[in-house]
Scaffold this motif. Sequence first.
Motif, short mmCIF file in Angstrom:
data_model
loop_
_atom_site.label_atom_id
_atom_site.label_comp_id
_atom_site.label_asym_id
_atom_site.label_seq_id
_atom_site.Cartn_x
_atom_site.Cartn_y
_atom_site.Cartn_z
N ARG A 1 0.83 -1.20 0.00
CA ARG A 1 0.00 0.00 0.00
C ARG A 1 0.87 1.26 0.00
O ARG A 1 0.61 2.21 -0.74
N ASP A 2 1.91 1.25 0.83
CA ASP A 2 2.80 2.40 0.90
C ASP A 2 3.40 2.72 -0.47
O ASP A 2 3.42 3.87 -0.91
N VAL A 3 3.90 1.70 -1.12
CA VAL A 3 4.58 1.93 -2.39
C VAL A 3 3.59 2.42 -3.44
O VAL A 3 3.88 3.33 -4.22
N LEU A 4 2.39 1.84 -3.44
CA LEU A 4 1.39 2.24 -4.45
C LEU A 4 0.90 3.66 -4.19
O LEU A 4 0.67 4.43 -5.13
N LEU A 5 0.79 4.02 -2.91
CA LEU A 5 0.36 5.40 -2.62
C LEU A 5 1.47 6.39 -2.97
O LEU A 5 1.20 7.51 -3.41
N THR A 6 2.71 5.96 -2.80
CA THR A 6 3.84 6.79 -3.24
C THR A 6 3.78 7.01 -4.75
O THR A 6 3.95 8.12 -5.25
N ALA A 7 3.50 5.93 -5.44
CA ALA A 7 3.38 6.04 -6.90
C ALA A 7 2.27 7.03 -7.25
O ALA A 7 2.43 7.85 -8.17
N ALA A 8 1.18 6.98 -6.50
CA ALA A 8 0.05 7.88 -6.79
C ALA A 8 0.47 9.34 -6.67
O ALA A 8 0.00 10.19 -7.42
N THR A 9 1.38 9.62 -5.74
CA THR A 9 1.77 11.03 -5.55
C THR A 9 2.79 11.48 -6.59
O THR A 9 3.06 12.67 -6.70
N HIS A 10 3.37 10.55 -7.32
CA HIS A 10 4.40 10.92 -8.28
C HIS A 10 3.95 10.83 -9.73
O HIS A 10 4.77 10.88 -10.64
N ARG B 1 15.60 -1.31 -15.40
CA ARG B 1 15.08 -0.20 -14.60
C ARG B 1 14.60 -0.73 -13.26
O ARG B 1 14.05 -1.83 -13.17
N THR B 2 14.77 0.07 -12.25
CA THR B 2 14.41 -0.37 -10.91
C THR B 2 12.98 -0.01 -10.58
O THR B 2 12.52 1.10 -10.85
N GLY B 3 12.28 -0.95 -9.99
CA GLY B 3 10.91 -0.71 -9.54
C GLY B 3 10.58 -1.69 -8.44
O GLY B 3 11.48 -2.31 -7.86
N TYR B 4 9.32 -1.80 -8.14
CA TYR B 4 8.88 -2.75 -7.13
C TYR B 4 7.92 -3.74 -7.78
O TYR B 4 7.06 -3.35 -8.57
N GLY B 5 8.10 -5.00 -7.43
CA GLY B 5 7.25 -6.05 -7.98
C GLY B 5 6.03 -6.27 -7.11
O GLY B 5 6.11 -6.25 -5.88
N PHE B 6 4.89 -6.48 -7.78
CA PHE B 6 3.64 -6.74 -7.07
C PHE B 6 2.97 -7.98 -7.64
O PHE B 6 2.97 -8.19 -8.85
N GLY B 7 2.38 -8.74 -6.75
CA GLY B 7 1.52 -9.84 -7.17
C GLY B 7 0.17 -9.63 -6.53
O GLY B 7 0.04 -8.92 -5.54
N SER B 8 -0.83 -10.25 -7.12
CA SER B 8 -2.16 -10.05 -6.56
C SER B 8 -2.71 -11.39 -6.13
O SER B 8 -2.96 -12.27 -6.95
N ALA C 1 2.21 -13.88 -12.67
CA ALA C 1 2.49 -12.58 -13.28
C ALA C 1 2.85 -11.57 -12.21
O ALA C 1 2.28 -11.55 -11.13
N ILE C 2 3.81 -10.76 -12.55
CA ILE C 2 4.27 -9.73 -11.63
C ILE C 2 4.20 -8.40 -12.35
O ILE C 2 4.64 -8.29 -13.50
N ALA C 3 3.64 -7.40 -11.69
CA ALA C 3 3.66 -6.06 -12.25
C ALA C 3 4.80 -5.29 -11.59
O ALA C 3 4.91 -5.29 -10.37
N VAL C 4 5.63 -4.69 -12.40
CA VAL C 4 6.74 -3.91 -11.85
C VAL C 4 6.39 -2.43 -11.99
O VAL C 4 6.15 -1.94 -13.10
N ILE C 5 6.35 -1.76 -10.87
CA ILE C 5 5.90 -0.38 -10.83
C ILE C 5 7.00 0.50 -10.25
O ILE C 5 7.66 0.11 -9.27
N ASP C 6 7.21 1.64 -10.87
CA ASP C 6 8.19 2.58 -10.35
C ASP C 6 7.47 3.65 -9.55
O ASP C 6 6.78 4.50 -10.12
#
Lengths: 419, 208
Positions: A108-117, A316-323, A330-335
């Motif tokens: 959640r933290d990482v995704l909310l960070t993404a939302a602000t950027h 490129r560096t990001g964070y991997g997410f699974g659901s 499948a993994i989504a990599v989000i920066d």
Amino acid sequence: MNQERGGLRVRQPDVMDRLAQARPSSLDRSPEPMRRAAAIAAATGGSSPRHGGRKSAASRRRLAVAVPSSVALVTAAAIAVVFAAAPSGRGPERPQQGGSARATFTARDVLLTAATHVASAPTRGKFWMTTTVSGELLPAGTKLHPYDMFLPTRSTQWAPRRSGLREWTVSRTLGAVPATPADAAAWRAAGSPQSWNYFKATFTTSASSPTATWQTSDGTVGLVEGDEPGLTPAQFRAMPASPRALLARLRHYARGTWCGRHPEAGCATVDQLVWSEAVNLLEDPVASQVRVATFKVMADLPGVRLLGKMRDPMGRTGYGFGSGPNAAGAIAVIDPDTGSLLAVEGFGNAQRIVCRPSHERGFHTVAKPGAECATPVYYGRNYPHQLSQYQVVVSDGWTNSAPVLPPRSAWIGPNGQRG
Amino acid sequence: VTEGKVPSERKAGALADGMAIERFTVLYDDYYSRVYAYTVSRFGRQVADEVVSEVFLIAWQRICDVPQPALPWLLAVARNTALSQFRAAARQQSIAAELANWASEAEADVAVEVADRLTVIRALAALSEQDRELLTLVAWHGLSASAAAQVVGCSPAAYFVRLHRARRRLERALTDSAQDTAVPLPHSPDAPAGILTAAFNEGKERSR
């Protein structure tokens, strides 16, 4: 029913009737729901069907995030191994530890960070332009000495804002490489072949020259899973910017997918399907507020797991997410620093199909060039720990620039015609 | 080209995938049971699950090439898959256990009208793998001779000839089986040695 009676041969029922009567009832088994769901998911989730023997253009489809490869029979165990066995420079890395304090941030933290950027970007232009690199695992070698090659394809698509204009896709393969160090050793032992055939296509280890495929646009520029023909720019502009309304919309799309319409198949939960739709939306031409809302929806979805800091296939560096627990496929990599989706990566479940020419005793991983594979024989393994396909988003956005096209001789029209 | 009506390839691809999934699901639902039944009868249930799931993986990969009717094609894929993926010894052990299962099943069946079953199963067990396949494709799996010919990869004419011979051998074995002389019961101590019989007995033991 004795064969002989009093020395006289008694007329017997026909031998085939007697045989039919003796059919053991234990041969009959109807597919149990679980087995059926697993079989369908394993088949359709692992790989694309080959349309008419033509290799599907890598740029055309998005990697399914939760539908249905998440149900590939590879479970959470695979994720654990992703961490343990990640090849250097490519796989996920452990979350970084800041200073002396152990990092405790959550998905959640990482995704909310993404939302602000999320950066604002032009919302108008003549073309919605996306550049992607897709990779897929292909079998090569022989039955005795099989190995796998990874084939990356770079594609740029120009989808015009208005229907009736030409939609262009320029793509080129970037040259196949052995998939793993073990594959590289096997490939070298085989004499480092520069090309090989698989089904009807020839693949090479060198980059191809680009081809430009065009067709007349129907006005759609992106897709959501449940609305397969795609959406127009106006429809994407009308996408709700409040997380609550967006969630409702994504749920609506999720229920329109095959898995959503067949809950009995048990291939993914609604949350997983929504996650998949949300990841899709990150590649679509939505307003930056909608992208912000998308990350917020993702942040609050149950079952989303942060897999750690990782590099995408482009480094490129990001964070991997699974659901969800089944999302190992499948993994989504989000920066989070740019608020963008970097890549979707599929792990495991790659299948190997080989053709066996019926007139030969040996196995070949290829059909004869131009010949139909008469007796496809599956053999081989799953690759539960291994990257099997990916789609990297290099860039996307609206542009007014005209498509950059190769020479006319490399154009392919909607009916396959040249020029 | 109708302006604005031609779906782009990307979307057509997505649509086609949706249709392919539907088509595959229908194929699976229509034929799973029959592919399973054939695979068990031909190779035994020890290997059947693995073979059948591979058959449907291949069917998905080649969903656009699956002919109509699909059954002979699916059975041929099952046959090729099993023959190429399992060593002869593993297959023999699996089918021997299967034959023993059928014998137990027939023995356990108390209905009068099925008293003939055990005789037939014993006779069938005495035949070669090839003869069993030729006969059961028609008698148990409901294939026409030409469809069955497709499965085993020969011409319908050749199939008829082979089927005729297999039938005569089955008739002979039935006589022997009824007299209970030439064909030992699976658990008979004087069963001839040999991998099939040994595995047969082993399977019989296990199935009890």
